[in-house]
Design an enzyme around this catalytic site. Structure first.
Site, PDB file in Angstrom:
ATOM      1  CE  LYS A  53      12.785  17.270  16.633  1.00 27.31           C
ATOM      2  NZ  LYS A  53      11.636  17.908  17.271  1.00 27.31           N
ATOM      3  CD  GLN A  97       8.608  16.523  18.704  1.00 26.85           C
ATOM      4  OE1 GLN A  97       9.767  16.859  18.918  1.00 26.85           O
ATOM      5  NE2 GLN A  97       8.045  16.662  17.527  1.00 26.85           N
ATOM      6  CG  ASP A 120      12.179  23.196  19.921  1.00 27.72           C
ATOM      7  OD1 ASP A 120      12.617  22.863  18.809  1.00 27.72           O
ATOM      8  OD2 ASP A 120      11.389  22.510  20.590  1.00 27.72           O
TER       9      ASP A 120
HETATM   10  N1  GUN Z   1       6.786  19.353  16.645  1.00 29.14           N
HETATM   11  C1  GUN Z   1       6.980  19.461  15.304  1.00 29.14           C
HETATM   12  N2  GUN Z   1       8.106  20.137  15.046  1.00 29.14           N
HETATM   13  C2  GUN Z   1       8.650  20.464  16.243  1.00 29.14           C
HETATM   14  C3  GUN Z   1       9.821  21.160  16.633  1.00 29.14           C
HETATM   15  O1  GUN Z   1      10.610  21.637  15.823  1.00 29.14           O
HETATM   16  N3  GUN Z   1      10.030  21.268  17.968  1.00 29.14           N
HETATM   17  C4  GUN Z   1       9.163  20.763  18.883  1.00 29.14           C
HETATM   18  N4  GUN Z   1       9.455  20.933  20.154  1.00 29.14           N
HETATM   19  N5  GUN Z   1       8.072  20.114  18.556  1.00 29.14           N
HETATM   20  C5  GUN Z   1       7.816  19.964  17.239  1.00 29.14           C
END
Ligand code: GUN
Length: 285
Positions: A53, A97, A120
Site C-alpha cells: 500500500k 490494517q 477502506d
Molecule cells: N486486511 C486485509 N485486507 C484489508 C483491507 O483491505 N483493509 C484493512 N484495513 N485491513 C485489511
C-alpha cells in the site's frame, strides 16, 4: 467456449495512471494527498500488505506514512492516535490494517475513523451511504470488482448476479453495488443448499468465500461473467482463487484470474479512494 480474461493488472495500471494525473493536478494546487496506514503488531501477511500500500501510493505520487505500533498497544492509545489523525488536516485517508490484536475491538476502532477519511469504506457511515445510494467511500475490493465488470462494457440492468459470500467488506457491499446498477441479486453462503442451482441461473457470479474450487465448471451458465475474489493457497502452496479457473474458463464468457485479477484492483481502488478524500477536502476549504 473459452472465456475472455479480465486482466486486473492492466486495468489497475490504467487506474493508477488516471490517479497519478489527478494527483499531479491536486499537487499543483498545493495539496498532497496523504494516506496514514496504521499497523499494530507483527502479523506477517499484514506487513506485506501495508508495504504494498505504501509503495503503490508513492509510485502514484500520493504520500503514505506507515505508523507501526507494538502488539501490546492499548486500545485507548490506538483510539487517541486515530483522533490525532482525524484532526490532522494534512492527512486525507486513514487505514487501520486488520486484523488487530485480540484485545482490541476492531469495530470500535474503525468507528473512530472520521467518515471523510475512511478510505477502506469499513465505517458504518460508509456502509450506510452505500445502502441508500449517497456519496461515500466504497470498500476497495467490491469497488474494484465493479470496475472490472464496467471495463468489459457489461450492462448489469436486469441481469442476475449471484454473490457467494456475505462478508461485511466484500459480499454485502458487492450486492448493494450490483443492485445500484439494477441487477437482480442473490447472496449465497458457501453452505447454501444446492448452490449449483443458484449459480447456474447467474449471468454474473462473484465468488468471495475463501475456499478453493467453490465454483466449478458444472455450476456456471455458458457465457457468464465470473469474478474471483478468493485468495487461497493450493496443495502446492501456489496462490489460487475460489474458482476452478481451468475448468470454468471453458464455460464462462469472462473470467478474472488469480493472481492478477481482483487483488491488484483492490490496491488500485485504495488509491482512488485516498485521492477522492483529498479532492473532497480541497473542495471543503
Ligand atoms: N486486511 C486485509 N485486507 C484489508 C483491507 O483491505 N483493509 C484493512 N484495513 N485491513 C485489511
Amino acid at each position: 467456449m473459452t472465456a475472455a480474461l479480465i486482466d486486473g493488472n492492466a486495468l489497475a495500471q490504467s487506474i493508477r495512471t488516471d490517479v497519478a494525473g489527478r494527483t499531479q493536478a491536486l499537487k499543483a494546487r498545493g495539496i498532497t494527498p496523504r494516506l496514514a496506514i496504521v499497523l499494530v503488531g507483527e502479523d506477517p501477511a499484514s506487513q506485506v500488505y501495508v508495504k504494498h500500500k505504501v509503495n503503490d501510493s508513492q509510485q502514484t505520487g500520493l504520500e503514505a506514512t506507515l505508523e507501526r505500533f507494538p502488539a501490546d498497544l492499548t486500545e485507548a492509545a490506538l483510539l487517541a492516535h486515530i483522533d490525532k489523525l482525524n484532526n490532522d488536516a494534512a492527512v486525507h485517508g486513514i487505514l487501520v490494517q486488520l486484523p488487530l490484536p485480540k484485545h482490541m475491538d476492531a469495530h470500535k476502532v474503525i468507528e473512530r475513523i472520521a467518515p471523510a477519511k475512511d478510505v477502506d469504506g469499513f465505517h458504518v457511515a460508509s456502509a450506510g451511504a452505500l445502502m441508500v445510494g449517497q456519496p461515500g467511500f466504497w470498500p476497495c475490493t467490491p469497488f474494484g470488482c465493479m470496475k472490472m465488470i464496467e471495463s468489459i462494457g457489461y450492462n448489469l440492468r436486469g441481469k442476475h448476479a449471484v454473490v457467494i459470500g456475505r462478508s461485511n467488506i466484500v459480499g454485502k457491499p458487492m450486492a448493494l453495488m450490483l443492485l445500484q446498477q439494477n441487477a437482480t441479486v442473490s447472496i449465497c453462503h458457501s453452505a447454501t443448499p444446492d448452490l449449483k442451482a443458484m449459480t447456474l441461473q447467474a449471468d454474473v457470479i462473484v465468488a468471495a468465500v475463501g475456499k478453493q474450487n467453490i465454483l466449478t465448471a458444472d455450476m456456471v451458465k455458458p457465457g457468464a461473467v465470473v469474478i474471483d475474489v478468493g485468495m487461497n493457497r493450493n496443495d502446492q502452496g501456489k496462490l489460487c482463487g475460489d474458482v476452478d479457473f481451468d475448468g470454468v474458463k471453458q464455460v464462462a464468457g469472462w473470467i478474472t484470474p488469480v493472481p492478477g485479477g481482483v487483488g491488484p484492483m483492490t490496491r488500485a481502488m485504495l488509491l482512488v479512494n485516498t485521492l477522492t478524500a483529498a479532492e473532497n477536502a480541497s473542495k471543503s476549504v
